[in-house]
Motif scaffolding. Structure first.
Motif, short mmCIF file in Angstrom:
data_model
loop_
_atom_site.label_atom_id
_atom_site.label_comp_id
_atom_site.label_asym_id
_atom_site.label_seq_id
_atom_site.Cartn_x
_atom_site.Cartn_y
_atom_site.Cartn_z
N PHE A 1 -0.94 -0.45 4.09
CA PHE A 1 -0.29 -1.04 5.15
C PHE A 1 -0.65 -2.61 4.95
N ALA A 2 -2.34 -2.75 5.22
CA ALA A 2 -2.49 -4.31 5.27
C ALA A 2 -2.22 -4.88 4.32
N ALA A 3 -2.13 -4.56 2.93
CA ALA A 3 -2.01 -5.29 1.88
C ALA A 3 -0.43 -5.48 1.78
N ILE A 4 0.44 -4.76 1.93
CA ILE A 4 1.72 -4.86 1.79
C ILE A 4 2.18 -5.98 3.00
N LEU A 5 1.50 -5.78 4.34
CA LEU A 5 1.84 -6.71 5.13
C LEU A 5 1.55 -8.20 5.03
N VAL A 6 0.38 -8.38 4.16
CA VAL A 6 -0.06 -9.59 3.94
C VAL A 6 1.11 -10.38 3.13
N ALA A 7 1.78 -9.57 2.05
CA ALA A 7 2.96 -10.32 1.46
C ALA A 7 4.08 -10.32 2.31
#
Length: 382
Positions: free
Chosen positions: A251-257
């Motif tokens: 969740f956090a990683a996709i959100l960054v992009a």
């Protein structure tokens, strides 16, 4: 496909989190997701394990704060520390939390003359479902960093620890987010894994779904106005019946992009904290638009993983019926073998579903809705 890959602007990310040799949690998950979406990722690991602890058999060790500082200093010496975003996750000790904070503050200080050029996403991994699984002194350590973060991603339990507000309905959820905005000066707050009563703004995913009986999980977020008042939005999705490790990291990683993409589309990348003007409503915030894409991608990936898991259970149980052992040792061996096999089957199939990262399917089913605390609380009480 190629067009989707270029939707996210060029982004250099420093990811500080755990690492496993096999499986997809921590930086192993986050690095893959962000790279698929076009980000350049430099990863510093807070632990180095053979696999995640859900297997109940793990080798490896935790990093020290000195090791993390040494690696970051090495990046600085080589001129490799010019990052657009820092994503920090699991920190096993207060000393590592403090070192992560030192790195983030240094980068924020260096970017003061260029608003929006550095953005810190802080995932305060401390526990879940009422249980802390890090050292107790990490809680005040995290709380001391909140003022410097641009976005925090606590789950419901972690939001309670940080805000010191017990969350049991939308009214107390609003109180917690308001306190994080106003007392701790956090401009963007996104609370995940929320289990609250459904409301009329719960997001349906299929027309045939029974909204009254199926389990739900909500994400509630807010970007504060200039006077630090919340602008709430909510997205609710079906809860899958299997526990998957690494979903918070995904969740956090996709959100960054996706947040970089949404902030660019809203023309706020050059504004402090990527904050929209006060007249932008909660569901129209870049944060809300980003979360819509995150959840659409994740739901597709996790549904495929759940189907794979259920298929593995059926196959394993049919095999064991033909190979029954006897005695206590045999029963124990069967339990261990089954646990390891099914834990492996529950590893998130993110690599096999990279297309869902690039092109979130069924996006219209994950629209953000405004949260009207008074009317929704009234509905909950009925």
């Amino acid at each position: 496909m190629a067009e989707a890959q270029h939707e996210v602007p060029e982004t250099r990310v420093l990811a500080i989190a755990s690492h496993v040799t096999s499986g997809y949690v921590g930086n192993t998950m986050a690095t893959f997701c962000m790279q698929v979406l076009g980000c350049e990722v430099s990863a510093i690991h807070t632990v180095n394990y053979s696999n995640h602890v859900g297997y109940k058999r793990v080798k490896g060790r935790k990093s020290t704060s000195e090791e993390i500082a040494e690696l970051y200093d090495g990046l600085k010496d080589a001129g490799l520390n010019k990052f657009d975003v820092m994503l920090s996750g699991y920190c096993p000790s207060a000393a590592i939390v403090e070192e992560v904070g030192r790195i983030a503050r240094e980068r924020k200080f260096q970017s003061t003359t260029c608003p929006g050029s550095f953005f810190w996403v802080l995932d305060p991994v401390m526990g879940d479902n009422g249980r802390i699984y890090v050292a107790e002194d990490t809680v005040p350590a995290y709380r001391s960093l909140l003022r410097d973060a641009d976005l925090i991603l606590p789950n419901q339990f972690e939001a309670e620890l940080l805000s010191e507000v017990k969350i049991h309905d939308l009214a107390t959820m609003n109180q917690a987010i308001t306190k994080l905005h106003q007392a701790h000066r956090v401009p963007n707050v996104l609370i995940t894994s929320i289990r609250l009563p459904p409301t009329q703004v719960s997001t349906p995913t299929t027309a045939s779904e029974d909204q009254s009986t199926s389990a739900k999980l909500s994400v509630i977020g807010s970007t504060a106005t200039s006077d630090m008042k919340p602008r709430l939005f909510r997205i609710t999705v079906p809860a899958l019946p299997v526990f998957f490790s690494g979903t918070g990291d995904m969740f956090a990683a996709i959100l960054v992009a996706r947040l970089r993409q949404a902030a660019q589309e809203a023309d706020v990348l050059n504004k402090p904290n990527w904050r929209s003007d006060d007249d932008v409503a909660g569901p129209d915030l870049p944060l809300a638009k980003a979360v819509e894409k995150v959840l659409a991608s994740m739901q597709a990936i996790l549904k495929d993983t759940a189907q794979h898991y259920e298929s593995t259970i059926r196959k394993y149980d049919s095999e064991t019926e033909l190979n029954e052992g006897t005695g206590e040792d045999a029963e124990n061996d069967k339990y261990v073998e089954r646990h390891l096999r099914l834990t492996r089957a529950a590893e998130v199939r993110v690599v096999r579903n990279a297309k869902a990262l690039l092109n979130p399917p069924d996006l219209d089913s994950f629209k953000a809705h405004a949260v009207n605390v008074e009317s929704d609380v009234e509905q909950e009480s009925r």
